[in-house]
Design an enzyme around this catalytic site. Structure first.
Site, PDB file in Angstrom:
ATOM      1  N   HIS A 239     -21.622 -16.221   0.003  1.00 24.06           N
ATOM      2  CA  HIS A 239     -20.428 -16.875   0.303  1.00 24.06           C
ATOM      3  C   HIS A 239     -19.631 -17.928  -0.833  1.00 24.06           C
ATOM      4  O   HIS A 239     -18.682 -18.001  -0.956  1.00 24.06           O
ATOM      5  CB  HIS A 239     -20.403 -17.731   1.497  1.00 24.06           C
TER       6      HIS A 239
ATOM      7  N   ASP B 228     -14.792 -22.537  -6.103  1.00 24.62           N
ATOM      8  CA  ASP B 228     -15.038 -22.255  -4.772  1.00 24.62           C
ATOM      9  C   ASP B 228     -15.142 -20.835  -4.618  1.00 24.62           C
ATOM     10  O   ASP B 228     -14.488 -19.972  -5.200  1.00 24.62           O
ATOM     11  CB  ASP B 228     -13.911 -22.568  -3.965  1.00 24.62           C
TER      12      ASP B 228
HETATM   13  P1  ADP Z   1     -16.393 -24.133   2.943  1.00 27.74           P
HETATM   14  O1  ADP Z   1     -17.164 -23.038   3.472  1.00 27.74           O
HETATM   15  O2  ADP Z   1     -17.200 -24.489   1.528  1.00 27.74           O
HETATM   16  O3  ADP Z   1     -16.465 -25.336   3.824  1.00 27.74           O
HETATM   17  P2  ADP Z   1     -13.774 -23.052   3.178  1.00 27.74           P
HETATM   18  O4  ADP Z   1     -12.578 -23.509   2.946  1.00 27.74           O
HETATM   19  O5  ADP Z   1     -13.944 -21.384   2.844  1.00 27.74           O
HETATM   20  O6  ADP Z   1     -14.936 -24.032   2.522  1.00 27.74           O
HETATM   21  O7  ADP Z   1     -14.295 -23.055   4.836  1.00 27.74           O
HETATM   22  C1  ADP Z   1     -14.117 -24.391   5.372  1.00 27.74           C
HETATM   23  C2  ADP Z   1     -13.741 -23.911   7.163  1.00 27.74           C
HETATM   24  O8  ADP Z   1     -13.874 -25.180   7.770  1.00 27.74           O
HETATM   25  C3  ADP Z   1     -11.995 -23.674   7.270  1.00 27.74           C
HETATM   26  O9  ADP Z   1     -12.224 -22.489   8.317  1.00 27.74           O
HETATM   27  C4  ADP Z   1     -11.525 -24.875   8.005  1.00 27.74           C
HETATM   28  O10 ADP Z   1     -10.711 -24.904   8.732  1.00 27.74           O
HETATM   29  C5  ADP Z   1     -12.862 -25.438   8.517  1.00 27.74           C
HETATM   30  N1  ADP Z   1     -12.787 -27.015   8.146  1.00 27.74           N
HETATM   31  C6  ADP Z   1     -12.422 -27.765   6.962  1.00 27.74           C
HETATM   32  N2  ADP Z   1     -12.103 -28.967   7.364  1.00 27.74           N
HETATM   33  C7  ADP Z   1     -12.303 -29.210   8.601  1.00 27.74           C
HETATM   34  C8  ADP Z   1     -11.951 -30.078   9.576  1.00 27.74           C
HETATM   35  N3  ADP Z   1     -11.515 -31.239   8.880  1.00 27.74           N
HETATM   36  N4  ADP Z   1     -11.911 -30.307  10.585  1.00 27.74           N
HETATM   37  C9  ADP Z   1     -12.277 -28.766  11.336  1.00 27.74           C
HETATM   38  N5  ADP Z   1     -12.476 -27.728  10.656  1.00 27.74           N
HETATM   39  C10 ADP Z   1     -12.300 -27.902   9.142  1.00 27.74           C
HETATM   40  O1  F6P Z   2     -19.349 -21.448   2.763  1.00 26.86           O
HETATM   41  C1  F6P Z   2     -20.387 -21.793   2.269  1.00 26.86           C
HETATM   42  C2  F6P Z   2     -21.277 -22.707   3.082  1.00 26.86           C
HETATM   43  O2  F6P Z   2     -22.341 -23.247   2.112  1.00 26.86           O
HETATM   44  C3  F6P Z   2     -21.775 -22.161   4.149  1.00 26.86           C
HETATM   45  O3  F6P Z   2     -23.032 -21.358   4.014  1.00 26.86           O
HETATM   46  C4  F6P Z   2     -22.135 -23.160   4.944  1.00 26.86           C
HETATM   47  O4  F6P Z   2     -22.198 -22.881   6.395  1.00 26.86           O
HETATM   48  C5  F6P Z   2     -20.702 -24.125   4.881  1.00 26.86           C
HETATM   49  O5  F6P Z   2     -20.554 -23.942   3.524  1.00 26.86           O
HETATM   50  C6  F6P Z   2     -20.873 -25.460   5.295  1.00 26.86           C
HETATM   51  O6  F6P Z   2     -21.914 -26.173   4.812  1.00 26.86           O
HETATM   52  P1  F6P Z   2     -23.131 -26.729   5.878  1.00 26.86           P
HETATM   53  O7  F6P Z   2     -23.858 -25.518   6.641  1.00 26.86           O
HETATM   54  O8  F6P Z   2     -24.096 -27.339   4.796  1.00 26.86           O
HETATM   55  O9  F6P Z   2     -22.513 -27.654   6.728  1.00 26.86           O
END
Ligand code: ADP
Ligand code: F6P
Length: 450
Positions: free
Chosen positions: A156, A350
């Site tokens: 991912h 990212d």
């Molecule tokens: P990562 O996997 O690195 O966290 P992504 O942008 O791909 O980054 O995914 C983040 C997910 O978590 C999204 O679906 C987003 O809506 C959710 N998310 C991020 N910030 C918040 C928050 N403050 N509250 C709830 N959900 C969140």
């Molecule tokens: O999307 C990348 C990722 O590392 C996922 O594997 C993971 O679940 C998410 O970010 C959030 O991080 P964590 O699981 O460490 O809270």
């Protein structure tokens, strides 16, 4: 159809009244496989004094099996090797990576222990899909236990150029482990190409496919349209007093480029004073991985930076930055996106960045906001209607914000329509279908195979 077995570090076991999941993997996968017969296995998110059997619950067609880690395992596997070594390295941040042999050993031992917990639950025809860097050696561990099913792996997060990955002392061994999978997938062509080149460098000539993660855009759009009538969104709208909302939504993670983003916003106020008092920047960033020192340091840095910018630029009736470190319900976030004039998504690196796609999906077609997006997010490959910026450069962020704030309705509609079309071409379910079809049918061509 073969039963699907998903293995991931986080498992989104449906729980009433649980805090929302912040993290792309859980969100994308849960959408992708909704309704399908499957077993989902991984960490419970909790610790226990001694290793124990997984707890299993079945809800409709889905069975969830989750196991606790011991405190020492959590430190070495999750806080250590996964998030203090692999995460920075995979995000091109070698200077932040910590290298401790004992963490690597613990990480490997957890993979082996989890594989041994899962093996007795597997049937010979299951299709096994392992996710993300926490579990690189999982297939090798299953193979060592005699399991012969088809096993795929999806990364991912980004994969850096091989010269950078080579800095990892155990890098060669990890690449050799990847040879135990039947199919490898990454988010973008360049990640797929980097991973393929790293594998070739150690004599493992495996193809790697690019399978960009999708989103249930229609579902999110419906949620956003519904949420604008809700109390939270109405409260936010009323508090803006007609000002344009610039919205950031991220886990509190150094890969997300938050200090640079805050500085970019400050540069907007300094260099383009016509926007002062006419905008409000809301950054929602729930605390994440707090056991890792760099994450705690980042939080302190942002607390200070937000305070300084508000002190310098604020006025008695205008606070330039609103900053909160809590997760919000998904529906509320959808409504906030729809209310926003600008979605500001500027990770330094990212894998995909689902937030960028969620912002696009949430917009009102008749009067959409503008996405200001890092050129180093995987989503930039697909979202050509966004205003692209270099997230390292606060001045470029300020210029991107200025351009987006000035943009007329026709151009906004045109850009939003192009991005919506990109989302429609790749839902979360499409993404899973593409990967699983290829996993089940060896020899079929790989999408954008590197
Ligand atoms: P990562 O996997 O690195 O966290 P992504 O942008 O791909 O980054 O995914 C983040 C997910 O978590 C999204 O679906 C987003 O809506 C959710 N998310 C991020 N910030 C918040 C928050 N403050 N509250 C709830 N959900 C969140
Ligand atoms: O999307 C990348 C990722 O590392 C996922 O594997 C993971 O679940 C998410 O970010 C959030 O991080 P964590 O699981 O460490 O809270």
């Amino acid at each position: 159809m073969a039963r699907l077995v998903i293995v991931s570090n986080r498992v989104p076991v449906p729980r009433p009244r649980a805090a929302p999941q912040a993290g792309g993997l859980a969100v994308a996968l849960a959408e992708a496989v909704a309704g399908r017969e499957m077993l989902w296995f991984g960490w419970s998110g909790e610790t226990a004094p001694t290793p124990a059997a997984p707890s299993v619950i079945t809800l409709g067609a889905a069975t969830y099996a989750t196991a606790h880690l011991t405190e020492a395992e959590r430190r070495g596997y999750y806080g250590g090797f996964a998030n203090a070594t692999l995460w920075p390295l995979l995000h091109y941040r070698m200077g932040l990576a910590e290298f401790r042999r004992e963490d690597h050993e613990t990480w490997r031992a957890v993979n082996a222990r989890f594989a041994a917990l899962l093996a007795p639950m597997l049937g010979p025809d299951d299709l096994v899909w392992v996710h993300d860097f926490h579990l690189f050696p999982f297939a090798a561990a299953l193979r060592a236990l005699g399991q012969r099913q088809r096993i795929g792996f999806f990364l991912h997060v980004p994969f850096p150029p091989p010269a950078l990955f080579e800095a990892l002392p155990q890098g060669g061994r990890i690449l050799a482990d990847l040879g135990a999978y039947d199919l490898l997938g990454a988010q973008t062509r360049s990640d797929a190409e980097n991973l393929r080149a790293a594998l070739a460098g150690v004599g493992i000539p495996m193809p790697v496919g690019a399978f960009p993660v999708g989103l249930d855009a229609e579902g999110f759009a419906r949620e956003a349209a519904r949420a604008v009538a809700g109390a939270e969104v109405r409260r936010l709208a009323a508090s803006l007093g007609g000002r344009a909302l610039i919205l950031g939504v991220d886990r509190l993670d150094y890969a997300k480029g938050l200090p640079q983003r805050f500085r970019g916003y400050a540069a907007l106020l300094r260099r383009f004073p016509e926007h002062r008092r006419r905008v409000t920047f809301l950054q929602v960033a729930p605390v994440s991985r707090n056991e890792v020192a760099q994450y705690r340091a980042l939080r302190r840095e942002l607390d200070e930076l937000a305070g300084r910018i508000n002190g310098e630029h604020g006025e008695i009736d205008w606070i330039p930055i609103r900053w909160m470190t809590r997760a919000l319900p998904r529906a509320t976030l959808a409504g906030f996106h729809r209310l926003a004039r600008i979605g500001l998504v500027t990770p330094l690196r990212d894998g995909m960045n689902l937030v960028a796609k969620e912002f696009v999906a949430a917009q009102d077609e008749a009067d959409p906001g503008v996405l200001v997006l890092s050129r180093f997010a995987g989503a930039a490959d697909e979202l050509k209607g966004a205003v692209l910026v270099n997230p390292h450069d606060p001045d470029e962020i300020a210029e991107g914000l200025d351009a987006a704030l000035r943009m007329g309705p026709d151009e906004r509609r045109e850009r939003a329509a192009s991005d919506r079309a990109a989302l429609a071409a790749n839902s979360a379910a499409d993404w899973a279908r593409r990967f699983l079809a290829r996993l089940a049918a060896p020899g079929a061509p790989l999408p954008h195979a590197a």
